[in-house]
Design an enzyme around this catalytic site. Structure first.
Site, PDB file in Angstrom:
ATOM      1  N   GLY A  91     -45.712 -27.041  45.548  1.00 18.01           N
ATOM      2  CA  GLY A  91     -45.373 -26.522  46.868  1.00 18.01           C
ATOM      3  C   GLY A  91     -45.422 -27.595  47.934  1.00 18.01           C
ATOM      4  O   GLY A  91     -46.500 -27.901  48.469  1.00 18.01           O
ATOM      5  N   THR A 131     -42.179 -28.033  50.161  1.00 17.79           N
ATOM      6  CA  THR A 131     -41.235 -27.584  51.194  1.00 17.79           C
ATOM      7  C   THR A 131     -41.753 -26.355  51.939  1.00 17.79           C
ATOM      8  O   THR A 131     -42.398 -25.489  51.356  1.00 17.79           O
ATOM      9  CB  THR A 131     -39.887 -27.215  50.529  1.00 17.79           C
ATOM     10  OG1 THR A 131     -39.418 -28.349  49.816  1.00 17.79           O
ATOM     11  CG2 THR A 131     -38.856 -26.771  51.535  1.00 17.79           C
ATOM     12  N   GLU A 152     -34.895 -31.732  45.698  1.00 16.49           N
ATOM     13  CA  GLU A 152     -35.338 -33.097  45.348  1.00 16.49           C
ATOM     14  C   GLU A 152     -34.696 -34.146  46.244  1.00 16.49           C
ATOM     15  O   GLU A 152     -34.396 -35.252  45.805  1.00 16.49           O
ATOM     16  CB  GLU A 152     -35.016 -33.404  43.883  1.00 16.49           C
ATOM     17  CG  GLU A 152     -35.835 -32.624  42.901  1.00 16.49           C
ATOM     18  CD  GLU A 152     -37.286 -33.032  42.899  1.00 16.49           C
ATOM     19  OE1 GLU A 152     -37.634 -34.007  43.588  1.00 16.49           O
ATOM     20  OE2 GLU A 152     -38.079 -32.340  42.238  1.00 16.49           O
TER      21      GLU A 152
HETATM   22  P1  TGC Z   1     -42.005 -42.382  55.268  1.00 14.62           P
HETATM   23  O1  TGC Z   1     -42.768 -42.793  56.491  1.00 14.62           O
HETATM   24  O2  TGC Z   1     -40.778 -43.143  54.880  1.00 14.62           O
HETATM   25  O3  TGC Z   1     -42.968 -42.355  54.003  1.00 14.62           O
HETATM   26  C1  TGC Z   1     -44.270 -41.833  54.073  1.00 14.62           C
HETATM   27  C2  TGC Z   1     -45.055 -42.542  52.990  1.00 14.62           C
HETATM   28  O4  TGC Z   1     -44.480 -42.213  51.718  1.00 14.62           O
HETATM   29  C3  TGC Z   1     -44.004 -43.385  51.050  1.00 14.62           C
HETATM   30  N1  TGC Z   1     -42.765 -43.031  50.371  1.00 14.62           N
HETATM   31  C4  TGC Z   1     -42.665 -42.982  49.038  1.00 14.62           C
HETATM   32  N2  TGC Z   1     -43.558 -43.273  48.070  1.00 14.62           N
HETATM   33  C5  TGC Z   1     -43.136 -43.130  46.804  1.00 14.62           C
HETATM   34  N3  TGC Z   1     -41.879 -42.722  46.492  1.00 14.62           N
HETATM   35  C6  TGC Z   1     -40.974 -42.409  47.431  1.00 14.62           C
HETATM   36  N4  TGC Z   1     -39.757 -41.985  47.094  1.00 14.62           N
HETATM   37  C7  TGC Z   1     -41.348 -42.544  48.781  1.00 14.62           C
HETATM   38  N5  TGC Z   1     -40.717 -42.330  49.966  1.00 14.62           N
HETATM   39  C8  TGC Z   1     -41.599 -42.636  50.924  1.00 14.62           C
HETATM   40  C9  TGC Z   1     -43.811 -44.404  52.155  1.00 14.62           C
HETATM   41  O5  TGC Z   1     -43.897 -45.715  51.659  1.00 14.62           O
HETATM   42  C10 TGC Z   1     -44.959 -44.054  53.076  1.00 14.62           C
HETATM   43  O6  TGC Z   1     -46.142 -44.582  52.507  1.00 14.62           O
HETATM   44  P2  TGC Z   1     -47.303 -45.163  53.471  1.00 14.62           P
HETATM   45  O7  TGC Z   1     -48.338 -45.656  52.512  1.00 14.62           O
HETATM   46  O8  TGC Z   1     -46.644 -46.238  54.275  1.00 14.62           O
HETATM   47  O9  TGC Z   1     -47.750 -44.007  54.299  1.00 14.62           O
HETATM   48  O10 TGC Z   1     -41.705 -40.834  55.387  1.00 14.62           O
HETATM   49  P3  TGC Z   1     -40.686 -40.064  56.264  1.00 14.62           P
HETATM   50  O11 TGC Z   1     -41.441 -38.927  56.840  1.00 14.62           O
HETATM   51  O12 TGC Z   1     -39.967 -40.981  57.213  1.00 14.62           O
HETATM   52  O13 TGC Z   1     -39.641 -39.486  55.189  1.00 14.62           O
HETATM   53  C11 TGC Z   1     -38.906 -40.257  54.320  1.00 14.62           C
HETATM   54  C12 TGC Z   1     -37.991 -39.347  53.473  1.00 14.62           C
HETATM   55  C13 TGC Z   1     -36.961 -38.652  54.348  1.00 14.62           C
HETATM   56  C14 TGC Z   1     -37.264 -40.274  52.496  1.00 14.62           C
HETATM   57  C15 TGC Z   1     -38.838 -38.314  52.725  1.00 14.62           C
HETATM   58  O14 TGC Z   1     -39.430 -37.438  53.601  1.00 14.62           O
HETATM   59  C16 TGC Z   1     -38.041 -37.514  51.720  1.00 14.62           C
HETATM   60  O15 TGC Z   1     -37.869 -37.953  50.581  1.00 14.62           O
HETATM   61  N6  TGC Z   1     -37.553 -36.287  52.078  1.00 14.62           N
HETATM   62  C17 TGC Z   1     -36.923 -35.383  51.114  1.00 14.62           C
HETATM   63  C18 TGC Z   1     -37.904 -34.304  50.721  1.00 14.62           C
HETATM   64  C19 TGC Z   1     -37.678 -33.814  49.331  1.00 14.62           C
HETATM   65  O16 TGC Z   1     -37.014 -34.426  48.513  1.00 14.62           O
HETATM   66  N7  TGC Z   1     -38.265 -32.689  49.022  1.00 14.62           N
HETATM   67  C20 TGC Z   1     -38.223 -32.173  47.660  1.00 14.62           C
HETATM   68  C21 TGC Z   1     -39.232 -31.072  47.482  1.00 14.62           C
HETATM   69  S1  TGC Z   1     -39.621 -30.714  45.804  1.00 14.62           S
HETATM   70  C22 TGC Z   1     -38.227 -30.037  45.190  1.00 14.62           C
HETATM   71  O17 TGC Z   1     -37.217 -29.983  45.774  1.00 14.62           O
HETATM   72  C23 TGC Z   1     -38.328 -29.528  43.815  1.00 14.62           C
HETATM   73  S2  TGC Z   1     -36.851 -28.915  43.151  1.00 14.62           S
HETATM   74  C24 TGC Z   1     -37.473 -28.618  41.656  1.00 14.62           C
HETATM   75  C25 TGC Z   1     -36.536 -28.330  40.589  1.00 14.62           C
HETATM   76  O18 TGC Z   1     -36.100 -29.265  39.873  1.00 14.62           O
HETATM   77  O19 TGC Z   1     -36.321 -27.121  40.360  1.00 14.62           O
HETATM   78  P1  FAD Z   2     -32.814 -29.129  55.689  1.00 22.38           P
HETATM   79  O1  FAD Z   2     -33.824 -30.198  55.589  1.00 22.38           O
HETATM   80  O2  FAD Z   2     -32.924 -28.160  56.824  1.00 22.38           O
HETATM   81  O3  FAD Z   2     -31.376 -29.777  55.707  1.00 22.38           O
HETATM   82  C1  FAD Z   2     -30.202 -29.052  56.093  1.00 22.38           C
HETATM   83  C2  FAD Z   2     -29.050 -30.060  56.169  1.00 22.38           C
HETATM   84  O4  FAD Z   2     -29.359 -31.055  57.165  1.00 22.38           O
HETATM   85  C3  FAD Z   2     -28.849 -30.822  54.848  1.00 22.38           C
HETATM   86  O5  FAD Z   2     -27.489 -31.089  54.674  1.00 22.38           O
HETATM   87  C4  FAD Z   2     -29.586 -32.119  55.107  1.00 22.38           C
HETATM   88  O6  FAD Z   2     -29.125 -33.191  54.303  1.00 22.38           O
HETATM   89  C5  FAD Z   2     -29.269 -32.345  56.576  1.00 22.38           C
HETATM   90  N1  FAD Z   2     -30.236 -33.259  57.190  1.00 22.38           N
HETATM   91  C6  FAD Z   2     -31.584 -33.089  57.308  1.00 22.38           C
HETATM   92  N2  FAD Z   2     -32.128 -34.174  57.881  1.00 22.38           N
HETATM   93  C7  FAD Z   2     -31.123 -35.051  58.097  1.00 22.38           C
HETATM   94  C8  FAD Z   2     -31.051 -36.354  58.654  1.00 22.38           C
HETATM   95  N3  FAD Z   2     -32.139 -37.005  59.054  1.00 22.38           N
HETATM   96  N4  FAD Z   2     -29.833 -36.943  58.734  1.00 22.38           N
HETATM   97  C9  FAD Z   2     -28.722 -36.303  58.286  1.00 22.38           C
HETATM   98  N5  FAD Z   2     -28.721 -35.079  57.750  1.00 22.38           N
HETATM   99  C10 FAD Z   2     -29.907 -34.461  57.656  1.00 22.38           C
HETATM  100  N6  FAD Z   2     -39.184 -27.488  47.252  1.00 22.38           N
HETATM  101  C11 FAD Z   2     -40.452 -27.674  46.760  1.00 22.38           C
HETATM  102  O7  FAD Z   2     -41.335 -28.181  47.451  1.00 22.38           O
HETATM  103  N7  FAD Z   2     -40.755 -27.282  45.489  1.00 22.38           N
HETATM  104  C12 FAD Z   2     -39.837 -26.698  44.675  1.00 22.38           C
HETATM  105  O8  FAD Z   2     -40.160 -26.377  43.522  1.00 22.38           O
HETATM  106  C13 FAD Z   2     -38.519 -26.491  45.168  1.00 22.38           C
HETATM  107  N8  FAD Z   2     -37.597 -25.858  44.395  1.00 22.38           N
HETATM  108  C14 FAD Z   2     -36.371 -25.555  44.933  1.00 22.38           C
HETATM  109  C15 FAD Z   2     -35.470 -24.769  44.201  1.00 22.38           C
HETATM  110  C16 FAD Z   2     -34.248 -24.420  44.749  1.00 22.38           C
HETATM  111  C17 FAD Z   2     -33.303 -23.544  43.967  1.00 22.38           C
HETATM  112  C18 FAD Z   2     -33.886 -24.892  46.028  1.00 22.38           C
HETATM  113  C19 FAD Z   2     -32.534 -24.550  46.619  1.00 22.38           C
HETATM  114  C20 FAD Z   2     -34.768 -25.653  46.769  1.00 22.38           C
HETATM  115  C21 FAD Z   2     -36.022 -25.983  46.242  1.00 22.38           C
HETATM  116  N9  FAD Z   2     -36.967 -26.693  46.984  1.00 22.38           N
HETATM  117  C22 FAD Z   2     -38.231 -26.900  46.497  1.00 22.38           C
HETATM  118  C23 FAD Z   2     -36.676 -27.052  48.372  1.00 22.38           C
HETATM  119  C24 FAD Z   2     -35.787 -28.281  48.540  1.00 22.38           C
HETATM  120  O9  FAD Z   2     -36.479 -29.447  48.236  1.00 22.38           O
HETATM  121  C25 FAD Z   2     -35.262 -28.287  49.968  1.00 22.38           C
HETATM  122  O10 FAD Z   2     -34.341 -27.223  50.079  1.00 22.38           O
HETATM  123  C26 FAD Z   2     -34.618 -29.603  50.353  1.00 22.38           C
HETATM  124  O11 FAD Z   2     -35.578 -30.618  50.453  1.00 22.38           O
HETATM  125  C27 FAD Z   2     -33.831 -29.508  51.676  1.00 22.38           C
HETATM  126  O12 FAD Z   2     -34.592 -28.884  52.658  1.00 22.38           O
HETATM  127  P2  FAD Z   2     -33.964 -27.677  53.530  1.00 22.38           P
HETATM  128  O13 FAD Z   2     -33.390 -26.690  52.597  1.00 22.38           O
HETATM  129  O14 FAD Z   2     -35.004 -27.240  54.466  1.00 22.38           O
HETATM  130  O15 FAD Z   2     -32.750 -28.309  54.309  1.00 22.38           O
END
Ligand code: TGC
Ligand code: FAD
Length: 395
Positions: free
Chosen positions: A141, A143, A374
């Site tokens: 968890g 997001t 992701e």
């Molecule tokens: P930022 O200041 O850049 O970074 C904070 C700290 O994190 C470190 N860091 C990383 N470390 C390891 N791997 C990475 N990929 C890292 N990216 C950043 C960074 O070095 C820093 O470390 P420190 O020691 O200096 O504090 O953070 P920011 O707030 O500016 O955000 C950067 C950004 C936008 C790239 C990050 O927030 C991001 O990746 N956002 C996307 C969130 C995301 O992918 N959420 C996914 C949720 S889980 C999910 O979706 C599961 S789906 C599951 C399924 O397969 O069903």
């Molecule tokens: P937002 O962040 O609100 O983004 C909306 C739009 O704005 C997107 O097009 C995005 O790219 C764009 N945007 C946002 N910021 C910027 C920027 N700086 N510049 C340009 N464009 C931008 N999360 C978990 O933690 N655990 C899970 O197990 C998990 N499973 C998931 C399963 C499913 C089926 C789905 C759909 C999502 C899941 N997620 C999970 C959540 C997922 O990681 C988020 O949906 C994802 O990170 C995007 O966040 P959001 O949906 O709030 O979109």
């Protein structure tokens, strides 16, 4: 043999560039085992799950028996396989359905990895063996409804009360949330972001399934509610400090998606190829028309290129040299490629392409989630942009 058949037999349509020739014996064995399991045991059930919007949680035990849960981790009942073997597994699972790969990604790369990398010995011993066997399902968890791409904006809080921790907040879109025995929950405390191992029968924890999804239907997605959820001190992941900890877990799962997306694309291509050879229009198989062949050729290009990209990242990962921005490039490129293949394949199947009888529209719909979770495509573009310019443009 007809000329067309002879020409076709010269290439392996499943692996045009012979990428699998680069795999070692163990990787090939895992590929074959997973491929057989998916086609014999899972594919017959996937359309029904998809239609009902569910996934039988018992699949976790079946995957556990095959040694696929946390397979790239070492110790605690995990197989210690190579990153390439794990990638090949993701590819074959997602050739079945993205929901299957999601189950394995979240279990092994997010929930188990978080405990394995940041947990105490007690936490590892308590959870990892059971999770590897699929007896305990995990979720991750991070997001929240108002903090997706920007998890630093999370509002879930962790406060100390004596030696206990008390969590309050809501997580959203959490895969496996309402079928999980354990949730890894990320929350903000005074000193920064912490991770917690939360048994889902803890008072104050509840999960509500998200209904009405038109994508990733063969997967359970939930809201997690933490309402005064009181945890003992040892629920804290002791080694996880700051947002970098959950983000490092994401690298693991994103890597699996690089491979998995190519599985979905391959399935779409194969379906389109087979259909085009059997379907006649204007007195010829539609495969005989140049416009169809252009589509099929482009699909082969995308699948082959994506497969090579995945293998290169796998080799880097096995050598301990992979960088997060390389994973971002792979996720961005391969999910976009797979979506393109799925959409094009759908056109080849005409009206049949919109049904559950064929896998194509199911994959196309799933890939819309894969594009978003992701890290969205936009976020991965910004990560790559940051890597090449040195300028972070996230904010
Ligand atoms: P930022 O200041 O850049 O970074 C904070 C700290 O994190 C470190 N860091 C990383 N470390 C390891 N791997 C990475 N990929 C890292 N990216 C950043 C960074 O070095 C820093 O470390 P420190 O020691 O200096 O504090 O953070 P920011 O707030 O500016 O955000 C950067 C950004 C936008 C790239 C990050 O927030 C991001 O990746 N956002 C996307 C969130 C995301 O992918 N959420 C996914 C949720 S889980 C999910 O979706 C599961 S789906 C599951 C399924 O397969 O069903
Ligand atoms: P937002 O962040 O609100 O983004 C909306 C739009 O704005 C997107 O097009 C995005 O790219 C764009 N945007 C946002 N910021 C910027 C920027 N700086 N510049 C340009 N464009 C931008 N999360 C978990 O933690 N655990 C899970 O197990 C998990 N499973 C998931 C399963 C499913 C089926 C789905 C759909 C999502 C899941 N997620 C999970 C959540 C997922 O990681 C988020 O949906 C994802 O990170 C995007 O966040 P959001 O949906 O709030 O979109």
């Amino acid at each position: 043999m007809a000329t067309a058949e002879r020409a076709r037999n010269r290439v392996d349509t499943r692996d045009f560039l012979s990428v699998d020739g680069q795999l070692n014996d163990e990787e090939l064995m895992i590929r074959d085992n997973v491929r057989t399991f998916v086609s014999a045991e899972l594919l017959p059930r996937v359309p029904e799950w998809y239609e009902l919007g569910t996934l039988d949680p018992a699949v976790a035990r079946e995957l556990g028996k095959l040694g696929l849960l946390g397979m790239h981790l070492t110790g605690y009942g995990c197989a210690g396989s190579s990153a390439v073997a794990y990638g090949v597994t993701c590819l074959e699972l997602e050739a079945g359905d993205s929901g299957l790969r999601s189950l394995v990604s979240v279990q092994g790369s997010l929930a188990m990895f978080a405990i394995w990398r940041y947990g105490s010995d007690e936490q590892k011993n308590e959870w990892l063996p059971r999770m590897a066997r699929g007896e305990a399902i995990g979720c991750f968890g991070l997001t929240e409804s108002d903090a997706g791409s920007d998890p630093a904006a999370m509002r879930t809080v962790a406060r100390r009360d004596g030696s206990d921790w008390v969590l309050d907040g809501t997580k959203m879109w959490i895969t496996n949330g309402s079928i999980a025995e354990v949730a890894i929950v990320w929350a903000r405390a005074n000193e920064g972001v912490h991770g917690f191992v939360v048994p889902t029968d803890t008072p104050g924890f509840s999960a509500n399934e998200v209904k009405g999804k038109l994508s990733l239907r063969a997967s359970v997605t939930s809201e997690l509610v933490l309402d005064g959820c009181r945890l003992p001190a040892d629920a804290l992941l002791p080694q996880a400090q700051g947002l970098g900890a959950p983000l490092s877990c994401l690298n693991e799962a994103r890597y699996g998606i690089v491979w998995g997306a190519i599985g979905a694309a391959r399935s779409c291509f194969e379906s389109a190829l087979e259909y085009s050879l059997g379907r006649e229009a204007f007195d010829k198989p539609i495969a005989a028309y140049q416009l169809t062949q252009a589509k099929l050729a482009q699909m082969v290009v995308e699948v082959s290129r994506g497969h090579l990209l995945a293998l290169q990242l796998g080799r880097l990962k096995d050598a301990g040299q992979i960088r997060p921005e390389q994973v971002s490039l792979g996720k961005l490129a391969n999910v976009n490629a797979a979506l393109g293949v799925a959409r094009e394949a759908r056109t080849v199947l005409g009206a049949n392409g919109i049904t559950l009888e064929y896998p194509v529209m199911r994959h196309a719909n799933n890939l819309e989630s894969v594009l978003t979770y992701e890290g969205t495509a936009e976020i991965h573009k910004l990560v790559v942009g940051n890597a090449v310019t040195g300028i972070a443009a996230f904010r």
